[in-house]
Design an enzyme around this catalytic site. Structure first.
Site, PDB file in Angstrom:
ATOM      1  N   SER A  15      -0.942 -56.680  19.907  1.00  0.00           N
ATOM      2  CA  SER A  15       0.133 -56.393  18.703  1.00  0.00           C
ATOM      3  C   SER A  15       0.135 -54.711  18.637  1.00  0.00           C
ATOM      4  O   SER A  15      -0.549 -53.930  18.736  1.00  0.00           O
ATOM      5  CB  SER A  15      -0.976 -56.449  17.369  1.00  0.00           C
ATOM      6  OG  SER A  15      -0.429 -55.900  16.249  1.00  0.00           O
ATOM      7  N   SER A  28       0.827 -65.592  16.670  1.00  0.00           N
ATOM      8  CA  SER A  28       1.353 -65.829  17.928  1.00  0.00           C
ATOM      9  C   SER A  28       1.842 -64.782  18.619  1.00  0.00           C
ATOM     10  O   SER A  28       3.004 -64.033  18.084  1.00  0.00           O
ATOM     11  CB  SER A  28       2.434 -66.746  17.739  1.00  0.00           C
ATOM     12  OG  SER A  28       3.535 -66.433  16.625  1.00  0.00           O
ATOM     13  N   LYS A  79       1.266 -58.270   6.982  1.00  0.00           N
ATOM     14  CA  LYS A  79       0.125 -58.233   7.764  1.00  0.00           C
ATOM     15  C   LYS A  79       0.072 -57.289   8.659  1.00  0.00           C
ATOM     16  O   LYS A  79      -0.622 -56.492   9.153  1.00  0.00           O
ATOM     17  CB  LYS A  79      -0.297 -59.662   8.402  1.00  0.00           C
ATOM     18  CG  LYS A  79       0.874 -60.140   9.186  1.00  0.00           C
ATOM     19  CD  LYS A  79       1.060 -59.626  10.432  1.00  0.00           C
ATOM     20  CE  LYS A  79       2.181 -59.999  11.196  1.00  0.00           C
ATOM     21  NZ  LYS A  79       2.381 -59.878  12.358  1.00  0.00           N
ATOM     22  N   ASN A  88       1.378 -53.293  16.467  1.00  0.00           N
ATOM     23  CA  ASN A  88       0.934 -52.348  15.148  1.00  0.00           C
ATOM     24  C   ASN A  88      -0.424 -52.227  15.259  1.00  0.00           C
ATOM     25  O   ASN A  88      -1.009 -50.947  14.942  1.00  0.00           O
ATOM     26  CB  ASN A  88       1.103 -53.482  13.862  1.00  0.00           C
ATOM     27  CG  ASN A  88       2.679 -53.747  13.769  1.00  0.00           C
ATOM     28  OD1 ASN A  88       3.275 -52.746  13.099  1.00  0.00           O
ATOM     29  ND2 ASN A  88       3.043 -54.958  13.953  1.00  0.00           N
ATOM     30  N   THR A 112      -3.257 -60.618  14.439  1.00  0.00           N
ATOM     31  CA  THR A 112      -2.498 -59.040  14.620  1.00  0.00           C
ATOM     32  C   THR A 112      -3.567 -58.162  14.174  1.00  0.00           C
ATOM     33  O   THR A 112      -3.236 -56.922  14.820  1.00  0.00           O
ATOM     34  CB  THR A 112      -1.299 -59.172  13.595  1.00  0.00           C
ATOM     35  OG1 THR A 112      -0.591 -60.167  13.683  1.00  0.00           O
ATOM     36  CG2 THR A 112      -0.407 -57.913  13.817  1.00  0.00           C
ATOM     37  N   TYR A 166       9.915 -56.648  28.901  1.00  0.00           N
ATOM     38  CA  TYR A 166       9.093 -57.143  27.788  1.00  0.00           C
ATOM     39  C   TYR A 166       7.968 -57.997  28.164  1.00  0.00           C
ATOM     40  O   TYR A 166       7.095 -58.120  27.331  1.00  0.00           O
ATOM     41  CB  TYR A 166      10.090 -57.680  26.908  1.00  0.00           C
ATOM     42  CG  TYR A 166      11.161 -56.772  25.913  1.00  0.00           C
ATOM     43  CD1 TYR A 166      10.669 -56.205  25.156  1.00  0.00           C
ATOM     44  CD2 TYR A 166      12.243 -56.621  26.710  1.00  0.00           C
ATOM     45  CE1 TYR A 166      11.704 -55.395  24.373  1.00  0.00           C
ATOM     46  CE2 TYR A 166      13.245 -55.718  26.191  1.00  0.00           C
ATOM     47  CZ  TYR A 166      12.995 -54.964  25.196  1.00  0.00           C
ATOM     48  OH  TYR A 166      13.632 -54.178  24.364  1.00  0.00           O
ATOM     49  N   GLY A 201      13.913 -59.619  23.213  1.00  0.00           N
ATOM     50  CA  GLY A 201      12.823 -58.958  23.320  1.00  0.00           C
ATOM     51  C   GLY A 201      11.524 -59.670  23.764  1.00  0.00           C
ATOM     52  O   GLY A 201      11.839 -60.887  24.219  1.00  0.00           O
TER      53      GLY A 201
END
Length: 338
Positions: free
Chosen positions: A259, A143, A196, A261, A253, A50, A11
């Site tokens: 991110s 990262s 997180k 999320n 993040t 990706y 990924g």
């Protein structure tokens, strides 16, 4: 020292890490279960799905056969989503046993297993026999793969109970753009990296709803308090949470559209359902399953996590997101340090 390293999972994050290792002169084998992806990496030196527009190091070789990928390697790094750790770990364990092979086993996955609430290193320890692993390590920190592949300055930590194993990974990864620290707190490093993602969902939602910097700072700060409380309940070192795999990872993040999320939270804040968000993303949103696991873990350990509870209610109980925010702000007055 040149290392022979197999990276399992192609990924965005697995590919970016494998590329760092290859650029640093290591013999790197990147495993993917997708033959077309393997062919693209080997023939075009790209992984467009990706990491669009990124050119990979030509010394990075991809394999569709895990047995070939791990042949003669001394180090293995698993970078698969949490839901795939068991399956990949089981396959790896069987191959290592058949080869009578022993490796330093690391991972760079940020999640908690639903149902068992196990950390990724615990899952791998159950699937790969002690006879086939000399140590377990975890790589974590602020990262984004999209930045690492562009050689943005990045710092991460490698945590292991075996400091020599951590130092092997440290040396293999360390470049002028990718700085690696070591740590012996595996629990705190894994908990910080996993939890997180929950707060990042909330951060994305706040931005979509039009809230400003004050609200974002409040969420990240109080979110870190929750992460720390749960981590400490499992024996983590409190200093880990003010380091790279704690506040560092939370900042990157919880403030960036890179991110997934954060992007998931942003779409929730726009009024989309969780089902719509998951369909739109097309990639694993680790924070969704981690929210459920963290809520249940907190209840078991009697740890107060109101932000996590609120995000759980939005994700799993269809609570209105604006009402969830109002309820959080109306909670009884409290002491900050309790």
């Amino acid at each position: 020292m040149t290392e022979k390293i197999a990276v399992l999972g192609a990924g965005s994050w697995g590919t970016a890490l494998a590329n760092v290792l290859a650029e640093n002169g290591n013999d790197v084998r990147l495993w993917s279960h997708k033959p077309a992806q393997v062919a693209e990496i080997n023939e075009k030196h790209t992984n467009e799905h990706y990491l669009p527009a990124a050119k990979l190091n030509e010394n990075l070789v991809a394999y569709a056969d895990m047995g070939e990928a791990i042949k003669d390697v001394e180090m293995v790094l698993s970078v698969v989503p949490t839901k795939g750790v068991r399956e990949v770990g089981k396959q790896l364990g069987a191959l290592l046993k058949a080869n009578n092979q022993k490796v330093i086993l690391g991972h760079a996955t940020k999640g908690i297993e639903p149902g068992t609430y196990k950390r990724v290193s615990e899952m791998l320890a159950e699937e790969v026999a002690p006879a086939n692993r000399s140590a377990l390590a975890v790589l974590s920190g602020p990262s984004h793969a999209e930045d690492v592949i562009k050689h943005d300055l990045t710092t991460v930590t490698i945590a292991s109970d075996d400091i020599k194993a951590a130092e092997r990974f440290q040396a293999a990864f360390s470049t002028e753009n990718f700085r690696v620290y070591t740590n012996d707190d595996v629990i705190g490093t894994e908990m910080g990296g996993a939890l997180k993602n929950i707060i990042a969902i909330g951060a994305g939602a706040l931005v979509a709803l039009g809230y400003g910097d004050n609200a974002k700072a409040a969420l990240l700060t109080r979110g870190l308090a929750e992460i720390s409380r749960l981590g400490l309940a499992f024996g983590a070192n409190p200093l880990t949470f003010i380091g790279l795999s704690g506040v560092g990872d939370l900042i990157v993040t919880g403030t960036s559209a890179n991110s997934r999320n954060w992007r998931a939270g942003y779409q929730l804040g726009q009024g989309k359902s969780l089902k719509q968000v998951e369909e739109d993303m097309g990639m694993v949103i680790e924070g969704v399953s981690t929210t459920k696991a963290a809520k249940e873990l907190a209840e078991q350990r009697h740890v107060e996590m109101p932000i996590t509870d609120a995000i759980y209610q939005v994700l799993y109980e269809d609570k209105d997101i604006n009402q969830a925010i109002k309820d959080l702000m109306k909670r009884p007055a409290a002491n900050e340090t309790n």
